[in-house]
Every structure is written in structure tokens, then in C-alpha cells.
Write a protein that holds these residues in place. Structure first.
Motif, PDB file in Angstrom:
ATOM      1  N   VAL A 165       0.869  -1.172   0.000  1.00  0.00           N
ATOM      2  CA  VAL A 165       0.000   0.000   0.000  1.00  0.00           C
ATOM      3  C   VAL A 165       0.908   1.224   0.000  1.00  0.00           C
ATOM      4  N   CYS A 167       0.986   5.673  -1.161  1.00  0.00           N
ATOM      5  CA  CYS A 167       0.193   6.754  -1.730  1.00  0.00           C
ATOM      6  C   CYS A 167       0.736   7.048  -3.116  1.00  0.00           C
ATOM      7  N   GLN A 296      -1.290  13.058   2.300  1.00  0.00           N
ATOM      8  CA  GLN A 296      -1.626  11.652   2.088  1.00  0.00           C
ATOM      9  C   GLN A 296      -2.349  11.171   3.346  1.00  0.00           C
ATOM     10  N   GLU A 300      -5.387   5.925   6.881  1.00  0.00           N
ATOM     11  CA  GLU A 300      -6.128   5.073   5.962  1.00  0.00           C
ATOM     12  C   GLU A 300      -5.213   4.049   5.291  1.00  0.00           C
ATOM     13  N   MET A 301      -4.008   4.467   5.019  1.00  0.00           N
ATOM     14  CA  MET A 301      -3.073   3.534   4.411  1.00  0.00           C
ATOM     15  C   MET A 301      -2.801   2.366   5.354  1.00  0.00           C
ATOM     16  N   LEU A 304      -5.740   0.098   5.355  1.00  0.00           N
ATOM     17  CA  LEU A 304      -5.775  -0.704   4.130  1.00  0.00           C
ATOM     18  C   LEU A 304      -4.798  -1.865   4.179  1.00  0.00           C
ATOM     19  N   THR A 332      -3.022   4.861  -2.845  1.00  0.00           N
ATOM     20  CA  THR A 332      -4.024   5.796  -2.329  1.00  0.00           C
ATOM     21  C   THR A 332      -3.796   7.187  -2.915  1.00  0.00           C
TER      22      THR A 332
END
Lengths: 342, 342
Positions: A165, A167, A296, A300-301, A304, A332
Motif C-alpha cells: 500500500v 500513496c 496523504q 487510511e493507508m 488498508l 491511495t
DNA sequence: ATGAAAGCGCTAACAC
DNA sequence: GTGTTAGCGCTTTCAT
């Protein structure tokens, strides 16, 4: 002193049923008459029964735990909240799935063996790994453990195998530079990060995407620290007294650059516009002027990453890296946050 | 597909000895003829044997793991590197003792039950807990788990029972204020932190120790954030236009105060001297002017917490809080770091 | 729907 | 010194 922890056996006796029944109830209670189930639940309660995980893992071969491996604590990781936010996202997701977070902080190459052993040792169901340097052996060691893994940040230039994952570093950089250009700036410099990290490379690539013909002297190399930013900024100013904008590879770098700009009497953003990357708030909001930067969503990263891994665990069962069950990587989006510096 | 993980049994067979012997060798090899031991080691190697922790824990009732519980991730913890550094210290010490770090991030009261269950569930040998708020139930829940515990930061005003590690908040504050006084300042204000945290209370107490007669209007309440610092500074300036020094409860607060001071045209340190607390470098070095502040050795505090706990585990065995085996709390020293603001 | 019984892989007495 | 053996507490067929 009596053993403070009652066993399944004790609960069974107390409830007047067999161990098997108690076990069923404790694990969801499917297929148990509700009258019995209730009795068991009461016994559990009265005795304060808590299942012994070790015994359970021994037979199920699951641990409901995942390792989070973080390397290079010497540098960036411990001076910006990046890492903490990422962890927080991971923690939230794991908690929601009743999984535990085992943190493995790697201080140096000496620790690699230990980590490898731990991961291979069947303590955890999977691993979340923050790999940072391009030539690092850690990713390979981890892949060697055959444990389902998700990386945080693109592991290396070619790496296809393991999901990650990250950004959209390159896209975010493009957006930053385009913004600068839309402001009418013509001599846009870039202070890059350490180029042994994919994020730094990608941001530089993004800059070049927008300005393929840029004077090479407009690119200086930093190291993601304020000191590096100062150094690079001085260099840039020396070679390009006419520059009117700077895209810094991260906010810390931008903060350093800003100081040097002031020192040299350049007004920001009037004379020189500055854009950072990360939107790490304690820094971006504190600078003078407050920093326009590329945000970024770090938490959330993290979330995920955990989600990807858990999904792989659910499906994969044993053969977690069979190609079809392997979860895909996720990139992302980023977003430009306008403050006063550009 | 064959089971990828060989058992003790397999190693024993391969080496032509009994399981017991293999077990002995694997656990240090005391009292095994070296010729045999070698054979076993070779077998271990050839088969790639890794002990199954679950099975081991089941019988030893040890886990070689400790939980680190961190509450209130919403606030300070995730915007300053404090937490990361502390973790790093803990990690180093645990690693040295072959213990694992299980991270429990607590997002809110809803999580308390989960944490309690986990701690009581016998996954870990002990807990390191960062408790922050005075009226919090978390410490009690944790004490209820009967797990050996060390707190990070003084847990509450009266708390005697559980050992903790904290820096000398009060002494550090005294040093800060004395320094300001030694500079000839006479109207020294204080921006306090949130007084439901012992660190904030202790720092305020330190201020009062040195200035018992200080005008109460010289104390404003902040919340450990830059915004709170700004607010408090405005208030102070309004009520005390003649103030010539500020001791801020932490660096973030000082950063906010500094901005307001500039805004009002006060020169620092000429007109108003400012001292912070924490020495969180990304902030203290970035302010304008760079911040004079009270430094605490955060990583060392983490290391101490782990050491205290591990020592208790070694000794205590079962009854970890019997009074005589309980490790004592540790207060770490602080040091004034002079930069330009005072 | 429930119980009996067979292990999961390991350590720790205990016997030799 | 080394092997034998009895569990640690749980899940999970397999009968019933």
C-alpha cells in the motif's frame, strides 16, 4: 493459593456438561440448545473463565495476531508522526477483526535474523512490513518466511510479488509542481529525498513528468530532514539565484528550506513559492508561513494494509501466495492542501 | 503438501535421540553430552526446525511477550514523537531479553473491556501502560488483571501501588522557572497543560515552588497543543501586558505562544523570554527563535519501564505484586537545554 | 444436540 | 546423561 484461571474442564463441571459443549458455546455456540448454552455462559461468568490462547493456537494453528515490522527507527520514522498514524490505522483494523498487533522494531541489520526467526516461528498469522531502502535484504528475509505479507510503501523498483500500500507519490508530486506552475512560476526547483527510497524517487519522477526540460541544476538532493533541506536550499540559491518556487520532497525538508529562504531575505510566497509533501500537521501548520503541501491519508493507508492482509488470511488459509488469492496492491490518492506558502 | 514445520519428534528421530534430549539442547543444552548435542543441532538445522511457541507456552505458562497499552491516541501521543521514542526504548530492552512487544492501542472507553480481557487472557507476561488521565478507569481495569505492570508517567495523584517511570516534571519545571528568574525576569507567566494529567499538574507545581507568591493572573491554562498555547498567550498578554517571561508546559504550547508573541510585536527573548518542556526536537529546533526547553530522556524512560517489568517477572514468578518483590518507581532527571528563546 | 476420546507439540518429573 | 511418560488446555472428529 488456587490456580486463578479456571479451565474448560472446570466450566464443564460447573455447568454439568461436557468440555466439548463448553468449547462450542465459547466459540460461538453453533448447534447447542439454548438452554444449555445459557447454563454454560453463566458458568463461564461465575468462574471468570478466559480461554487459554496457547492451548487454542496449539490445535487451531491460528494466532489471531499479526506482526508489524518497522525498520530504520534511527531516522524519519521517529521524528515524524507518520509511523504513529499508520500504526493507528493498522491497530483499528486489526482490533475490529480481533487480531493482535505484535510490533517488531528493527534497529539494524543485526536484528534481521531475529525478525526472520520470529516470523518463521509461527507466532503470528501474517506480517505488515515497512520497508524503506531499495537495496535492503529485509524484504527477502521476510518473503523467505513464507508468511502472508503486505508492505507499506512500494518495496522496490521492480517488486511485483508482494502486495503493498502506498500513496500516489508520483501523482502527488505532479500536482504540486503543476500548482506551482499555475501560479506563474517559471524557475521551479526540487529538493529530492534520499533516492534509495521509492517514495523519494517517485516524487522526483513526478517533478520531471511535469518539467521534463527543467534545468538539472534546479534539482538538489535532500534527505527528508530539515537540516538536509537547509543544505539543499543554500545550494539551490547559490546556483539559481533566480528561482521562484521550490517543491520539497517532504514537509520537514520544506521547513528547512523556508528558514534558509528567510535568511536570504526572500519572501514566501511572493518571491519564492514553496510546496511540501506529507501534510504532517505539526510541521506544516507551524512553519512561517504555513505550508502548502501534498496530503496523504496515512491512517487510511495503515488500515488498508491490515485489511489486505486479513483478507488474504481468510482466503489463503495455507497457501497464501498462490497467485489468484494474492491481494492486489493499493495506491491511495493524494490531495493538495493550500496554506500560505504557495 | 507435507507439513512444512517439523516437530521435536521429527528432530529426535532424525538425530536418533529422544524428544527430551532435543528439548534440552534447544533450550540451552545444559547437561547433554556435546557429541549428542552437536548431532541434535545438525538435525535441527537440516530439518529447519523452529519450536512451536504455543506448545511451549502451554506447558511453561510463559509467553515471552509483554503488552504495551497506550491510551488516548487522539491527542498528543500521535502528534509528537514522544510515544515513538518511548516505544523504541521499550523495544530495545525487550528485544535484548528475547521478549516480544504486543501493542494495544486504546481508542476510547469502548476498548477498555477488550484490553482487560486481553490482559487477563494470559497472552502476555506483563504490561507496560501509559496512563494519562487522572480520573481514568483504565489503571484499575489493568490492576484487576493481576498482571505485573509498570506505568509510564505517574498514574494518579495518590497512586502508590503500581510502579511507574516518569521524569522529574516538578524539578524540571523548577529549573525552567529558576533559569528565567536568573535572567532577571520578574513577571514570569506559566501556560499550564491539561490538569487532568499528572505531568501538567507537576509542572505547574514546580512553577509554584519557585514563585509561591506569583500573581494568579500569570497562570493560564493550555492543553499541550499549539492552538491552546496561542489562546493562553493572548489571554496572558491581555491581563498582563507587562509580562517578561513565559514558561510553557510543553514545547508545542511554547510554539503557539511564540507565534502570538510575534504577532504582538514582542521580541523573544529580549522582551519576553520563553522556555518550553520536553525538548521534542522537530518542534524546539524549528521555532523562531529556537526554543530553550527542559529535556527528558524519553527513550531511556521506555527502556527503564521494560527493565523494571522484566525484573519483576524474573523474581515475582507467580505473585508479582507481593510487596517485597514489587520494583520501585523511577523518576528520571531532566536537563535544561539552552537555545535562543531564553 | 451432546459426549468421549484423540491428539496439537512441547516441557518436566521421574526413572534408569 | 538420557529416555519414558504424563500432562498443559483446548478443538474436533466420531459415536451416540
Amino acid at each position: 493459593m488456587p490456580d486463578p484461571r479456571p479451565t474448560l474442564e472446570a466450566v464443564a463441571a460447573h455447568a454439568g456438561v461436557s468440555r466439548a459443549t463448553v468449547s462450542r458455546v465459547v466459540n460461538g455456540g453453533a448447534g447447542v440448545r439454548s438452554s444449555l448454552a445459557e447454563k454454560v455462559l453463566r458458568a463461564v461468568d461465575e468462574l471468570g473463565y478466559v480461554p487459554n490462547q496457547a492451548a487454542r493456537s496449539l490445535v487451531t494453528r491460528r494466532h489471531d495476531a499479526v506482526a508489524v515490522v518497522i525498520a530504520e527507527p534511527e531516522t524519519r520514522v521517529f521524528t515524524d508522526p507518520f509511523f504513529a498514524q499508520q500504526l493507528r490505522g493498522i491497530s483499528k483494523e486489526l482490533t475490529a477483526q480481533d487480531s493482535q498487533l505484535v510490533l517488531l522494531l528493527v534497529e539494524g541489520k543485526d536484528d534481521y535474523a531475529r525478525v526472520g526467526r520470529y516470523l518463521a516461528g509461527g507466532h503470528v498469522d501474517g506480517a505488515l512490513v515497512f520497508s524503506v531502502h531499495l537495496d535492503d535484504e529485509l524484504p527477502d528475509i521476510i518473503r523467505g518466511s513464507a508468511l502472508p505479507t503486505v508492505f507499506g510503501g512500494r518495496p522496490d523498483r521492480g517488486g511485483r510479488r508482494t502486495p503493498y500500500v502506498d500513496c500516489d507519490n508520483r501523482g502527488g508530486a505532479r500536482e504540486a509542481v503543476r500548482h506551482l506552475r499555475s501560479l506563474g512560476r517559471e524557475r521551479i526547483a526540487h529538493i529530492a529525498g534520499p533516492l534509495d527510497q521509492t517514495s523519494a524517487v517517485d516524487r522526483l519522477d513526478g517533478y520531471r513528468d511535469v518539467l521534463p526540460e527543467a534545468d538539472p541544476a534546479l534539482v538538489a538532493r535532500g534527505d527528508f530532514t530539515p537540516a538536509g533541506g537547509e543544505r539543499a536550499m543554500r545550494e539551490l540559491l547559490a546556483h539559481n539565484p533566480d528561482l521562484d518556487a521550490v517543491f520539497a520532497a517532504n514537509d520537514l525538508t520544506a521547513a528547512g528550506a523556508l528558514r534558509v529562504l528567510h535568511e536570504h531575505g526572500r519572501r514566501v510566497p511572493e518571491d519564492v513559492a514553496v510546496v511540501g509533501f506529507d501534510d504532517m500537521e505539526p510541521v506544516a501548520e507551524q512553519t512561517n508561513p504555513p505550508l502548502t503541501t501534498v496530503r496523504q491519508d496515512i491512517e487510511e493507508m495503515g488500515r488498508l494494509m491490515a485489511r489486505l492482509l486479513l483478507r488474504a488470511l481468510e482466503r489463503g488459509g495455507d497457501q497464501a501466495d498462490s497467485l489468484d488469492t494474492a491481494p492486489a496492491s493499493v495506491i491511495t490518492p493524494t490531495a493538495l492542501v493550500r496554506r500560505a506558502s504557495a
